[in-house]
Design a protein around this motif. Structure first.
Motif, PDB file in Angstrom:
ATOM      1  N   ALA A  14       0.861  -1.193   0.000  1.00 31.85           N
ATOM      2  CA  ALA A  14       0.000   0.000   0.000  1.00 31.85           C
ATOM      3  C   ALA A  14       0.892   1.237   0.000  1.00 31.85           C
ATOM      4  O   ALA A  14       1.762   1.369   0.861  1.00 31.85           O
ATOM      5  CB  ALA A  14      -0.903  -0.009   1.224  1.00 31.85           C
ATOM      6  N   GLU A  15       0.688   2.107  -0.973  1.00 33.92           N
ATOM      7  CA  GLU A  15       1.474   3.339  -1.069  1.00 33.92           C
ATOM      8  C   GLU A  15       0.540   4.523  -1.262  1.00 33.92           C
ATOM      9  O   GLU A  15      -0.392   4.447  -2.054  1.00 33.92           O
ATOM     10  CB  GLU A  15       2.428   3.270  -2.260  1.00 33.92           C
ATOM     11  CG  GLU A  15       3.469   2.171  -2.155  1.00 33.92           C
ATOM     12  CD  GLU A  15       4.204   1.953  -3.475  1.00 33.92           C
ATOM     13  OE1 GLU A  15       5.437   2.087  -3.473  1.00 33.92           O
ATOM     14  OE2 GLU A  15       3.540   1.675  -4.488  1.00 33.92           O
ATOM     15  N   THR A  16       0.827   5.594  -0.544  1.00 35.33           N
ATOM     16  CA  THR A  16       0.033   6.806  -0.716  1.00 35.33           C
ATOM     17  C   THR A  16       0.900   7.867  -1.359  1.00 35.33           C
ATOM     18  O   THR A  16       2.018   8.116  -0.916  1.00 35.33           O
ATOM     19  CB  THR A  16      -0.478   7.327   0.641  1.00 35.33           C
ATOM     20  OG1 THR A  16      -1.026   6.231   1.363  1.00 35.33           O
ATOM     21  CG2 THR A  16      -1.548   8.378   0.448  1.00 35.33           C
ATOM     22  N   GLU A  17       0.383   8.451  -2.424  1.00 28.51           N
ATOM     23  CA  GLU A  17       1.097   9.538  -3.083  1.00 28.51           C
ATOM     24  C   GLU A  17       0.097  10.657  -3.286  1.00 28.51           C
ATOM     25  O   GLU A  17      -0.876  10.504  -4.020  1.00 28.51           O
ATOM     26  CB  GLU A  17       1.636   9.043  -4.426  1.00 28.51           C
ATOM     27  CG  GLU A  17       2.685   9.983  -5.018  1.00 28.51           C
ATOM     28  CD  GLU A  17       3.259   9.416  -6.311  1.00 28.51           C
ATOM     29  OE1 GLU A  17       3.240  10.151  -7.311  1.00 28.51           O
ATOM     30  OE2 GLU A  17       3.686   8.263  -6.317  1.00 28.51           O
ATOM     31  N   LEU A  21      -7.152   9.473   5.734  1.00 26.58           N
ATOM     32  CA  LEU A  21      -6.500  10.366   4.767  1.00 26.58           C
ATOM     33  C   LEU A  21      -7.530  11.032   3.858  1.00 26.58           C
ATOM     34  O   LEU A  21      -8.583  10.465   3.585  1.00 26.58           O
ATOM     35  CB  LEU A  21      -5.533   9.563   3.889  1.00 26.58           C
ATOM     36  CG  LEU A  21      -4.495   8.707   4.625  1.00 26.58           C
ATOM     37  CD1 LEU A  21      -3.781   7.793   3.652  1.00 26.58           C
ATOM     38  CD2 LEU A  21      -3.504   9.595   5.353  1.00 26.58           C
ATOM     39  N   VAL A  53      -8.396   5.757  -5.389  1.00 26.86           N
ATOM     40  CA  VAL A  53      -7.830   4.477  -4.965  1.00 26.86           C
ATOM     41  C   VAL A  53      -7.555   3.664  -6.223  1.00 26.86           C
ATOM     42  O   VAL A  53      -8.399   3.587  -7.119  1.00 26.86           O
ATOM     43  CB  VAL A  53      -8.786   3.699  -4.031  1.00 26.86           C
ATOM     44  CG1 VAL A  53      -8.243   2.291  -3.734  1.00 26.86           C
ATOM     45  CG2 VAL A  53      -8.997   4.457  -2.719  1.00 26.86           C
ATOM     46  N   LEU A 103      -8.408  11.105   0.806  1.00 25.33           N
ATOM     47  CA  LEU A 103      -8.180  10.442  -0.477  1.00 25.33           C
ATOM     48  C   LEU A 103      -9.125  10.925  -1.566  1.00 25.33           C
ATOM     49  O   LEU A 103     -10.291  11.172  -1.316  1.00 25.33           O
ATOM     50  CB  LEU A 103      -8.370   8.926  -0.320  1.00 25.33           C
ATOM     51  CG  LEU A 103      -7.290   8.160   0.419  1.00 25.33           C
ATOM     52  CD1 LEU A 103      -7.643   6.690   0.438  1.00 25.33           C
ATOM     53  CD2 LEU A 103      -5.930   8.386  -0.208  1.00 25.33           C
ATOM     54  N   LYS A 125      -3.047  12.440  -2.870  1.00 24.05           N
ATOM     55  CA  LYS A 125      -4.364  11.984  -2.407  1.00 24.05           C
ATOM     56  C   LYS A 125      -4.782  10.681  -3.079  1.00 24.05           C
ATOM     57  O   LYS A 125      -5.959  10.369  -3.179  1.00 24.05           O
ATOM     58  CB  LYS A 125      -5.395  13.079  -2.655  1.00 24.05           C
ATOM     59  CG  LYS A 125      -5.112  14.311  -1.813  1.00 24.05           C
ATOM     60  CD  LYS A 125      -6.189  15.359  -1.933  1.00 24.05           C
ATOM     61  CE  LYS A 125      -5.890  16.501  -0.963  1.00 24.05           C
ATOM     62  NZ  LYS A 125      -6.848  17.586  -1.068  1.00 24.05           N
ATOM     63  N   THR A 126      -3.761   9.934  -3.550  1.00 21.37           N
ATOM     64  CA  THR A 126      -4.025   8.655  -4.206  1.00 21.37           C
ATOM     65  C   THR A 126      -3.440   7.508  -3.391  1.00 21.37           C
ATOM     66  O   THR A 126      -2.272   7.553  -3.005  1.00 21.37           O
ATOM     67  CB  THR A 126      -3.419   8.633  -5.625  1.00 21.37           C
ATOM     68  OG1 THR A 126      -4.031   9.666  -6.396  1.00 21.37           O
ATOM     69  CG2 THR A 126      -3.680   7.295  -6.310  1.00 21.37           C
ATOM     70  N   LEU A 127      -4.260   6.510  -3.136  1.00 21.51           N
ATOM     71  CA  LEU A 127      -3.803   5.295  -2.461  1.00 21.51           C
ATOM     72  C   LEU A 127      -3.697   4.197  -3.511  1.00 21.51           C
ATOM     73  O   LEU A 127      -4.662   3.914  -4.216  1.00 21.51           O
ATOM     74  CB  LEU A 127      -4.810   4.867  -1.383  1.00 21.51           C
ATOM     75  CG  LEU A 127      -4.594   3.478  -0.760  1.00 21.51           C
ATOM     76  CD1 LEU A 127      -3.328   3.448   0.086  1.00 21.51           C
ATOM     77  CD2 LEU A 127      -5.802   3.053   0.062  1.00 21.51           C
ATOM     78  N   SER A 128      -2.489   3.628  -3.636  1.00 23.42           N
ATOM     79  CA  SER A 128      -2.295   2.511  -4.559  1.00 23.42           C
ATOM     80  C   SER A 128      -2.147   1.231  -3.760  1.00 23.42           C
ATOM     81  O   SER A 128      -1.295   1.150  -2.869  1.00 23.42           O
ATOM     82  CB  SER A 128      -1.031   2.703  -5.399  1.00 23.42           C
ATOM     83  OG  SER A 128      -1.192   3.808  -6.246  1.00 23.42           O
ATOM     84  N   ALA A 139      -6.351   3.833   5.653  1.00 25.00           N
ATOM     85  CA  ALA A 139      -6.337   4.962   4.716  1.00 25.00           C
ATOM     86  C   ALA A 139      -7.558   5.857   4.879  1.00 25.00           C
ATOM     87  O   ALA A 139      -7.604   6.958   4.334  1.00 25.00           O
ATOM     88  CB  ALA A 139      -6.264   4.436   3.286  1.00 25.00           C
TER      89      ALA A 139
END
Length: 105
Positions: free
Chosen positions: A8-11, A41, A46, A43, A13-16, A38
């Motif tokens: 899980a990576e957050t960049e 956050l 996603v 977001l 306002k996007t969570l991948s 998440a």
């Protein structure tokens, strides 16, 4: 069975969520925990990257559909990176691939 892995990576306002191995009932808890963490956050998007999945069952698919419903209610975007081979069959057979926002990598 191929072992399941979740990154899980957050960049911004996007969570991948990058899933690899077998996404089945046993792996749902990990994905739901990552989504729960998440929630705090702000977001806007996603991404479920399923391109490295070797297997996807209906329980895994239902998890993705639940997130899709939440996205519509809470107003964030959801993109699914299409898995290859057998893992993609569940999308073809159930036709949910037609309602989800899906891309190829």
């Amino acid at each position: 069975a191929a072992c399941f892995k979740l990154v899980a990576e957050t960049e911004g306002k996007t969570l991948s969520l990058t899933l690899s191995g077998d996404f089945d009932r046993a792996a749902i808890g990990q994905v739901e925990r990552a989504l729960e963490e998440a929630r705090a956050l702000p977001l806007e998007h996603v991404i479920f990257d399923l391109s490295a999945l070797t297997f996807l069952d209906l329980a895994g698919l239902r998890t993705i559909l639940r997130v899709d419903r939440r996205a519509q209610v809470e107003g964030f975007g959801l993109t699914v990176v299409r898995p290859r081979g057998l893992a993609n069959r569940v999308f073809t057979l159930t036709r949910v691939g037609e309602t989800l926002s899906m891309i190829d990598r």
